[in-house]
Write a protein that holds these residues in place. Structure first.
Motif, short mmCIF file in Angstrom:
data_model
loop_
_atom_site.label_atom_id
_atom_site.label_comp_id
_atom_site.label_asym_id
_atom_site.label_seq_id
_atom_site.Cartn_x
_atom_site.Cartn_y
_atom_site.Cartn_z
N VAL A 172 10.12 -4.32 5.86
CA VAL A 172 10.14 -5.48 4.97
C VAL A 172 8.71 -5.98 4.79
O VAL A 172 7.87 -5.85 5.68
N LEU A 173 8.45 -6.54 3.62
CA LEU A 173 7.13 -7.10 3.36
C LEU A 173 6.98 -8.43 4.08
O LEU A 173 7.92 -9.22 4.17
N THR A 174 5.80 -8.67 4.59
CA THR A 174 5.47 -10.00 5.10
C THR A 174 5.20 -10.91 3.90
O THR A 174 5.06 -10.43 2.77
N PRO A 175 5.14 -12.23 4.09
CA PRO A 175 4.78 -13.10 2.97
C PRO A 175 3.46 -12.69 2.32
O PRO A 175 3.31 -12.74 1.09
N GLU A 176 2.48 -12.29 3.15
CA GLU A 176 1.20 -11.82 2.59
C GLU A 176 1.41 -10.52 1.82
O GLU A 176 0.78 -10.30 0.78
N GLY A 177 2.29 -9.66 2.33
CA GLY A 177 2.58 -8.42 1.63
C GLY A 177 3.23 -8.66 0.28
O GLY A 177 2.93 -7.96 -0.70
N GLU A 178 4.13 -9.65 0.21
CA GLU A 178 4.74 -9.99 -1.08
C GLU A 178 3.68 -10.46 -2.07
O GLU A 178 3.71 -10.10 -3.26
N ALA A 179 2.74 -11.26 -1.59
CA ALA A 179 1.67 -11.75 -2.47
C ALA A 179 0.79 -10.59 -2.96
O ALA A 179 0.41 -10.55 -4.14
N VAL A 180 0.47 -9.66 -2.05
CA VAL A 180 -0.36 -8.51 -2.44
C VAL A 180 0.41 -7.62 -3.42
O VAL A 180 -0.17 -7.13 -4.41
N ALA A 181 1.69 -7.41 -3.17
CA ALA A 181 2.50 -6.59 -4.08
C ALA A 181 2.55 -7.21 -5.46
O ALA A 181 2.43 -6.52 -6.48
N ARG A 182 2.72 -8.52 -5.51
CA ARG A 182 2.75 -9.22 -6.80
C ARG A 182 1.43 -9.06 -7.53
O ARG A 182 1.38 -8.77 -8.73
#
Length: 307
Positions: A59-69
């Protein structure tokens, strides 16, 4: 901080789509160790953990979600820029995320007309509301349509349709002869209801509790089609949105004192700067404006009940 690799950002966007190293590596046509190295380098450059393992899932971390976006937005802007630079039509599709009720009762005609005018311009994601919100936040979807119990502050929302609530009951039931009913009429009823925490379940339970109405769960059903099917089988009465057509053998009776069900279109701030997203939202609003959304009328169907 090290210079961030644009190649690694693009690879991370693909990984975030699959959340599976093997599938993402295959989509990128590189080896899994090579992909793992790119993701590790990106995490090191950003000094943040971008994903983690939860049980057997990644699962993506919150930082990972931001980077993916950010990575998806960057790729999309680049493709749009190159298309405009070479005077080419934009070929990347708009991604629409919604659940089966929105697809069945709200979006069908819009999807049909959009694809007829511009084949390949729309890609669909079948989601429940939490998946839809995640897809919007991470940039996997441009626009989502769903009923929401709360409206998240980090996203923008536009109400597209509100439907009054109706009671589905068999043609031979005493309430089937009424032009409308109230919550008090449901006292002692066995109801087909959504699982706990679904928006309609929360609204219905609160309304019945406030009205002092005792009731019992006949069965918990996920989605309108199964809810209608159980009601047609005689398992219990069902409260549904007024856009739902009753199955043969059922009557849809308006409920006077229960709030309606509102579907919202959801997108990230700035998403409507893309004229394609703005055009799709306009098409949805234009369609629902003429769809008869509002207070339902009593509907009686012919035919025999499901067996």
């Amino acid at each position: 901080m090290e210079r961030v690799s644009t190649e690694a950002l693009s690879a991370f966007a693909v990984f975030a789509e699959h959340l599976n190293l093997t599938k993402a590596a295959a989509a990128l046509h590189i080896s899994q160790p090579s992909l793992h190295a790119k993701l590790a380098a990106l995490a090191r450059q950003l000094d943040r953990a971008l994903y983690e393992r939860v049980g057997r899932r990644l699962v993506l971390t919150p930082e990972g979600e931001a980077v993916a976006r950010f990575a998806r937005d960057r790729d999309e802007r680049l493709h749009r820029f190159l298309d405009e630079l070479h005077d080419l039509p934009t070929t990347r599709p708009i991604v629409l995320a919604a659940g089966h009720s929105a697809y069945l009762h709200i979006l069908g005609e819009v999807i049909r007309s959009t694809l007829a005018a511009r084949p390949g311009s729309l890609r669909l994601m079948h989601t429940h509301r939490h998946q839809m919100l995640s897809a919007i936040r991470t940039g996997r979807a441009h626009l989502g349509v769903a009923t929401l119990d709360t409206l998240p502050d980090d996203l923008e929302h536009v109400p597209v349709a509100t439907y009054g609530s109706v009671l589905l009951c068999p043609t031979g039931h005493p309430l089937a002869e009424r032009d409308s009913v109230t919550l008090a009429d449901l006292a002692g009823a066995e109801l087909v209801v959504p699982p706990p925490a679904r928006p309609l379940r929360v609204t219905l339970e609160k309304a019945l509790r406030d009205a002092g109405v005792a009731w019992t769960v006949a069965v918990e059903a996920e989605g309108w089609p199964l809810t209608v099917h159980f009601a047609a089988l005689g398992v219990g009465l069902a409260v549904v949105a007024g856009c739902i057509e009753p199955a043969p053998g059922l009557v849809a009776v308006p409920i006077d004192d229960l709030v309606g069900v509102t579907y919202h279109a959801t997108h990230r701030p700035g998403a409507l700067d893309d004229p394609r997203v703005a055009a799709l939202l306009t098409a949805i609003l234009d369609h629902t404006a003429g769809s008869g959304a509002g207070r339902p009328r009593k509907i009686r169907t012919s035919g025999t009940p499901a067996t």
